[in-house]
Design an enzyme around this catalytic site. Structure first.
Site, PDB file in Angstrom:
ATOM      1  N   HIS A  37      69.015 -45.399  40.701  1.00 56.17           N
ATOM      2  CA  HIS A  37      69.265 -46.718  41.060  1.00 56.17           C
ATOM      3  C   HIS A  37      70.448 -47.333  40.338  1.00 56.17           C
ATOM      4  CE1 HIS A  37      65.526 -47.050  43.112  1.00 56.17           C
ATOM      5  NE2 HIS A  37      65.024 -46.334  42.325  1.00 56.17           N
ATOM      6  N   VAL A  44      66.661 -54.394  46.579  1.00 51.88           N
ATOM      7  CA  VAL A  44      66.465 -53.130  47.384  1.00 51.88           C
ATOM      8  C   VAL A  44      65.798 -52.229  46.374  1.00 51.88           C
ATOM      9  CG1 VAL A  44      67.173 -51.260  48.545  1.00 51.88           C
ATOM     10  CG2 VAL A  44      68.198 -53.547  49.033  1.00 51.88           C
ATOM     11  N   CYS A  45      66.115 -51.913  45.084  1.00 52.52           N
ATOM     12  CA  CYS A  45      65.507 -51.035  44.121  1.00 52.52           C
ATOM     13  C   CYS A  45      64.360 -51.405  43.638  1.00 52.52           C
ATOM     14  CB  CYS A  45      66.540 -50.870  43.294  1.00 52.52           C
ATOM     15  SG  CYS A  45      68.215 -50.220  43.487  1.00 52.52           S
ATOM     16  N   THR A  46      63.935 -52.588  43.617  1.00 53.82           N
ATOM     17  CA  THR A  46      62.765 -53.214  43.364  1.00 53.82           C
ATOM     18  C   THR A  46      61.548 -52.795  44.181  1.00 53.82           C
ATOM     19  OG1 THR A  46      63.574 -54.984  42.056  1.00 53.82           O
ATOM     20  CG2 THR A  46      61.250 -55.216  42.611  1.00 53.82           C
ATOM     21  N   PHE A  49      61.098 -48.930  43.701  1.00 56.90           N
ATOM     22  CA  PHE A  49      60.327 -48.532  42.900  1.00 56.90           C
ATOM     23  C   PHE A  49      58.770 -48.745  43.164  1.00 56.90           C
ATOM     24  CE2 PHE A  49      62.191 -46.584  39.342  1.00 56.90           C
ATOM     25  CZ  PHE A  49      63.604 -47.111  39.306  1.00 56.90           C
TER      26      PHE A  49
END
EC number: 1.11.1.26
Length: 217
Positions: A37, A44-46, A49
């Site tokens: 990331h 988006v990354c949250t 994950f």
């Protein structure tokens, strides 16, 4: 030189929110997935994950370890996990590599060698660091996928690809388009009809070079 399928991944020593270790030691005899990331505290990354955290039992069923990579430091990772767990509704038990020096991002060919992180950096400075790497117990790269900033990864597809890799590796077969566990598999063209019958039992010849069969339990 780019990292290609069947290359042995670099045995980097990495700092994570769960301690420092060498990647090969961490993988051990397991399969592994490294997902990267461009920055902590990004939307988006949250969600991604969080999706990985929700699949913890699925990774365990497949003997697979997962590890995240982000270009921020350990303390940011620890704080970010609070947000991730809020979104996921479950604990995020996997480690996240602190790649603030870009060593992992460059070694896995996600950024050019001359890349650096300027002061006041934004996710755009490390935008290409959005990849998935599936690694076998032999420490070799088996599959990679790279996504743009705006498209969240489909981790159901990552699971499906992992199943396909483990099945093809363990059973000496290939998997067709859209394959899922339990579907018919493809017998390699290098296997004769006689050997195919002995190894797999009944099979269907769709084309001379396309034969399918159902794996025995």
């Amino acid at each position: 030189m780019s990292l290609r399928i069947n290359d042995t991944i670099p045995n980097l020593t990495v700092e994570t929110d769960q301690g420092t270790f060498a990647l090969h030691d961490w993988i051990g005899d397991s399969w592994a997935i490294l997902f990267s990331h461009p920055k902590d505290f990004t939307p988006v990354c949250t969600t991604e994950f969080g999706a990985v955290a929700q699949l913890s039992e699925e990774w365990a069923k497949r003997g697979t370890k997962v590890i995240g990579v982000s270009v921020d430091g350990v303390e940011d990772h620890k704080k970010w996990k609070g947000d991730i767990e809020k979104v996921a509704g479950t604990a995020a038990g996997f480690p996240i590599i602190a790649d603030d020096g870009l060593e992992v991002s460059k070694a896995f060919d996600m950024l050019p060698a001359e890349a650096y992180l300027p002061d006041g950096r934004t996710p755009a400075d490390s935008a290409t660091v959005r990849s998935v790497f599936i690694i076998g117990p032999d420490k070799q790269l088996k599959l990679s996928m790279t996504y743009p900033m705006t498209v969240g990864r489909n981790f159901a597809e990552v699971l499906r690809a992992l199943d396909g890799l483990q099945t093809s590796t363990g059973k000496g077969v290939a998997t067709p388009a859209n394959w899922n566990v339990g579907d018919d598999v493809i017998i390699p063209a290098t296997v004769s009809n006689e050997d195919a019958a002995e190894k797999f039992g009944e099979f269907t010849t769709v084309l001379p070079y396309l034969r399918t069969t159902k794996l025995k339990d």
